[in-house]
Structure formats: C-alpha cells, structure tokens
Design an enzyme around this catalytic site. Structure first.
Site: not given
Ligand code: ARG
Length: 281
Positions: A23, A91, A138, A167, A169, A255, A261
C-alpha cells in the site's frame, strides 16, 4: 471482568516490520522501530484493558509482519468467523494462523469462494443492520454480495477511490447505529451519497486528520480510541457525546494501519445491529 465486557483480539508486534510494500504507506527503506512499535502497541492494549475490554492475544509468527493487523483476519457475525481471502499472497499466509485461533476459541470457521478477495473487518463494517462494504483495492464487490447472502444482511458497497485509503476502516468508522465518522475524500460522489443517505449522523474528518488515520478508531461504548494529533475530530466527537483517547501509533501508520486495524472485535462492534439480536444461525 463481567460477562458482557467487550472482547477484542490483538497480536503482539514481536515480528512486525515493513518487509514488503502493498500500500502507498509502506516503504521498506524507512522500516519500523521495533521497540517503539512495541511500546505503542502496549499502550493501545493497556488503554483498552483500562476501558474494561477483555483483550485476547494470539501468538505472533516470524515471517508474518502484518499479523498484528487482526482486523483483516476475517468478519465476525455472531459465532461465525468468515475467514478473509487476502489480495496479496504475503498476507494470505496469515489465514491458517487466524483460522486455527478461531477454531480453537469456539468459532465456526467459514470460507468465501475461491478466486474472490475479501479482507474481513478491514473492508466490511456494520452500522446498524447494514453492512457497509468497501471495494476495489483489496476486496471485491462480488465477495461483499456473497457475504450479504450468506449472512442474510443488507450490504451497501462503496468504492474506495483513493489508494491511501485502501480499506474501508481507514475512512469510515461506525460509532453507533446511524452514527459514524468518515473521510469524504476517500469516496466518489455516489459513495458519499450512500453514506449520507443511510447514516443520519455523519461526522466528517479533515484531510490532515484523515491522513493521521483518525477514522481508524476503536469504539468502546461512548469512548473512541484513536491515533494522536486529531484535535478537530476529538472536538467533534465530544460534541456528539463521545470521549476521545489519543494513543500515538505512528510506527503502525508506516504500514498503513492504526488503532482499529490492530484490533478485531469478537463480540460485535458497538454499531453492529446484530449484536442486539439472537443468532439466527
Ligand atoms: N500493511 C497492512 C496491509 O497493507 C496494513 C493493514 C491495515 N489494516 C486495516 N484494516 N486498514 O495489508
């Protein structure tokens, strides 16, 4: 601890780091400071405990730096754990660990169809009886429809148009049925209309505070725990009757994550309508 105390799953950041870039926030050459990350994570953990939350922790795993972001494990609905299908292979490797934890803790583990993507509570958030569903970067819109049919709930998909808010959230935070924080710039005109039409009390977050991931907040009753330096949002929350607690989480912003998260609510979020009904399944 009372039987009704909120339950949240977290994973300690022993193996946290910026080891790949999936990301726009992630930059391997910047890295993360592990001791500082640990202190920030612990501060969030202890803040939640002080609020009466029963925090469950799952064992961290070497080679899985993003396992700390438990919100992406899957979607919780009553006793069902609907395991995520991650967009990125780095992931997807987390899923067996999450599934093992949920199976061992009495949840019914379910899977989405293959060849679809869905990143759990990162992209699907209940506000009242409706599941608001972010798609494009995503999760797939189709996967959200499948979830709606499977759980028997109304799904309103909204497209996420800014890659920094990849995302749901990161730009939308239900506080109670009909009440939510949001960052308008993350949505197109249609998405904004969906939110304004279906969530009567929306609190808009400014560009600056949205980029601090202010919307990525944990809601416990009338208290909202969020990243530091979001004073305007804190004022707006106070006006709406919410107490706000700032916990600096900048090592996790590196991140692309923050308070929300790093947590997964196991008993349903405050705003989730289903939390107040008996399980149909
Ligand atoms: N580095 C993780 C990703 O890109 C961060 C996830 C953060 N989670 C969230 N629910 N926004 O997947």
């Amino acid at each position: 601890m009372s039987e009704n105390s909120p339950r949240i799953l977290m994973c300690p950041p022993d193996h946290y780091g910026i080891e790949y870039e999936i990301n726009p926030w992630m930059n391997r050459s910047l890295g993360a400071i592990r001791e500082l990350a640990f202190r920030q994570w612990k501060n969030l953990h202890d803040t939640l405990i002080a609020l009466g939350v029963q925090v469950e922790t799952m064992p961290p795993q070497p080679g899985l730096p993003d396992l700390v972001f438990t919100a992406n494990a899957g979607l919780i609905f009553h006793n069902i754990f609907l395991s995520s299908r991650f967009r990125h292979e780095v992931r997807a490797r987390e899923s067996p660990y999450f599934e093992a934890w949920f199976a061992a803790h009495g949840f019914q583990v379910e899977h989405l169809p293959e060849n679809t993507y869905h990143e759990g509570a990162g992209d699907a958030l209940f506000c009242g009886d409706t599941l608001f569903a972010g798609y494009r970067t995503r999760s797939d819109a189709l996967a959200h429809q499948w979830v709606g049919e499977k759980l028997g709930v109304r799904v309103l998909p909204v497209e996420l148009i800014d890659p920094r808010f990849y995302h749901l959230d990161t730009c939308f935070c239900p506080l109670a049925p009909g009440v939510a924080l949001y960052y308008p710039g993350a949505f197109d005109a249609y998405g904004q209309r969906v939110l304004t039409t279906h969530v009567p009390h929306l609190i808009a977050v400014t560009d600056t505070e949205a980029l601090r991931f202010g919307c990525n907040a944990v809601v416990v009753g009338k208290t909202v725990v969020h990243n530091s330096r979001c004073p305007r949002m804190a004022e707006d929350l106070a006006r709406a009757g919410y107490r706000s607690i700032e916990v600096e989480l900048d090592e996790f912003l590196k991140a692309g994550g923050s308070a929300k998260c790093l947590t997964l609510r196991l008993d349903g979020e405050e705003a989730a309508g289903w939390k107040y009904h008996r399980s149909p399944v």
